[in-house]
Design a protein around this motif. Structure first.
Motif, PDB file in Angstrom:
ATOM      1  N   ALA A 254      42.588  32.879  92.012  1.00 39.82           N
ATOM      2  CA  ALA A 254      42.291  34.219  91.635  1.00 39.82           C
ATOM      3  C   ALA A 254      42.205  34.146  90.036  1.00 39.82           C
ATOM      4  O   ALA A 254      41.253  34.833  89.281  1.00 39.82           O
TER       5      ALA A 254
ATOM      6  N   PHE B 135      45.281  41.196  84.442  1.00 41.68           N
ATOM      7  CA  PHE B 135      45.137  40.842  85.690  1.00 41.68           C
ATOM      8  C   PHE B 135      45.388  39.325  85.848  1.00 41.68           C
ATOM      9  O   PHE B 135      46.196  38.954  86.980  1.00 41.68           O
ATOM     10  N   ASN B 136      44.667  38.638  85.064  1.00 40.06           N
ATOM     11  CA  ASN B 136      44.891  37.101  85.068  1.00 40.06           C
ATOM     12  C   ASN B 136      46.295  36.618  85.059  1.00 40.06           C
ATOM     13  O   ASN B 136      46.736  35.701  85.548  1.00 40.06           O
TER      14      ASN B 136
ATOM     15  N   LEU C  82      41.074  42.416  81.552  1.00 43.48           N
ATOM     16  CA  LEU C  82      41.147  41.677  82.646  1.00 43.48           C
ATOM     17  C   LEU C  82      42.003  40.807  82.639  1.00 43.48           C
ATOM     18  O   LEU C  82      42.365  39.762  83.387  1.00 43.48           O
TER      19      LEU C  82
ATOM     20  N   GLY D 264      39.252  34.704  87.506  1.00 43.11           N
ATOM     21  CA  GLY D 264      39.256  35.991  86.717  1.00 43.11           C
ATOM     22  C   GLY D 264      39.032  35.644  85.011  1.00 43.11           C
ATOM     23  O   GLY D 264      38.644  36.259  84.527  1.00 43.11           O
ATOM     24  N   GLN D 265      39.303  34.311  84.887  1.00 46.05           N
ATOM     25  CA  GLN D 265      38.926  33.697  83.518  1.00 46.05           C
ATOM     26  C   GLN D 265      37.549  33.590  83.415  1.00 46.05           C
ATOM     27  O   GLN D 265      36.744  33.924  82.246  1.00 46.05           O
TER      28      GLN D 265
ATOM     29  N   GLN E 101      35.398  35.120  84.856  1.00 39.71           N
ATOM     30  CA  GLN E 101      34.706  36.558  84.662  1.00 39.71           C
ATOM     31  C   GLN E 101      34.907  37.291  83.489  1.00 39.71           C
ATOM     32  O   GLN E 101      34.241  38.047  82.740  1.00 39.71           O
TER      33      GLN E 101
END
Length: 219
Positions: free
Chosen positions: A115, A75-76, A72, A119-120, A122
């Motif tokens: 976002a 993505f971040n 992930l 994301g962080q 998550q």
């Protein structure tokens, strides 16, 4: 003026003639907000440099276990890259006085930043669900500390972003918003560089980190 007159001059006394200023101050003018942001950048650089050094030093202990690698984070990173690009778009638009593109750049940069922050959070949740998760692990502790500290700086930037967005929405002249947008763009670019360094050194491969630290003389 002949040689005798030059010898009789007393340069330590005030000149009777008009004094011509060497500069009017405009050449070296720097807004206080810009100067303050640069000082803040220096402080942040020192703080994260110390954290990275501490991370590298802690790796020398036998109980060190690398933190799990989370996909992930890629993505971040992309989200933060897009956020920085959006802020740069807004900066260019502000310089041209283009309100529409300024709004697009600010909106895009803000959405991508949100976002990234989501994301962080998550990533923290994903880390807790890893079977080998150990809250007492030094590597995991550093993960939370460094990502959390970086995230707090991003939240602070969002406060400035929100003020600029509200002023734009209320119809404030674009040229009066230019300094705020310039500072936001610089702040986003700086935190992007900080994150890329953290991502490369701490999360993309501990073997690479060890090699870099040895090369730099930290270990």
């Amino acid at each position: 003026m002949n040689l005798l007159q030059q010898l009789r001059e007393k340069p330590w006394l005030p000149s009777p003639g008009p004094v011509v200023a060497l500069r009017d101050g405009s050449t070296f003018y720097l807004p206080a907000a810009t100067l303050g942001l640069r000082v803040f950048f220096a402080v942040i650089t020192v703080v994260f440099s110390l954290l990275i050094t501490a991370y590298g030093t802690r790796m020398a202990f036998e109980d060190w276990r690398p933190a799990p690698q989370l996909g992930l984070l890629w993505f971040n990173t992309i989200m933060l890259l897009l956020a920085s690009a959006g802020m740069q778009w807004a900066r260019w638009a502000a310089r041209r006085g283009d309100r529409d593109n300024l709004a697009i750049g600010l909106l895009g940069g803000g959405i991508c930043t949100i976002a990234f922050l989501a994301g962080q959070l998550q990533a923290w949740r994903q880390l807790e669900m890893v079977p080998t998760f150990d809250v007492m692990s030094p590597a995991i502790g550093f993960f939370y500390l460094i990502t959390g500290l970086h995230g707090l700086h991003m939240v602070g930037g969002m406060v400035a972003w929100g003020r600029a967005a509200v002023k734009l929405w209320r119809g404030l002249d674009v040229m009066r918003l230019r300094l705020s947008v310039e500072l936001c763009a610089s702040y986003w670019h700086f935190l992007l560089v900080v994150w890329l360094v953290l991502f490369a050194l701490l999360f993309s491969g501990n073997d690479n980190l060890q090699a870099i630290l040895v090369f730099c003389g930290i270990r």
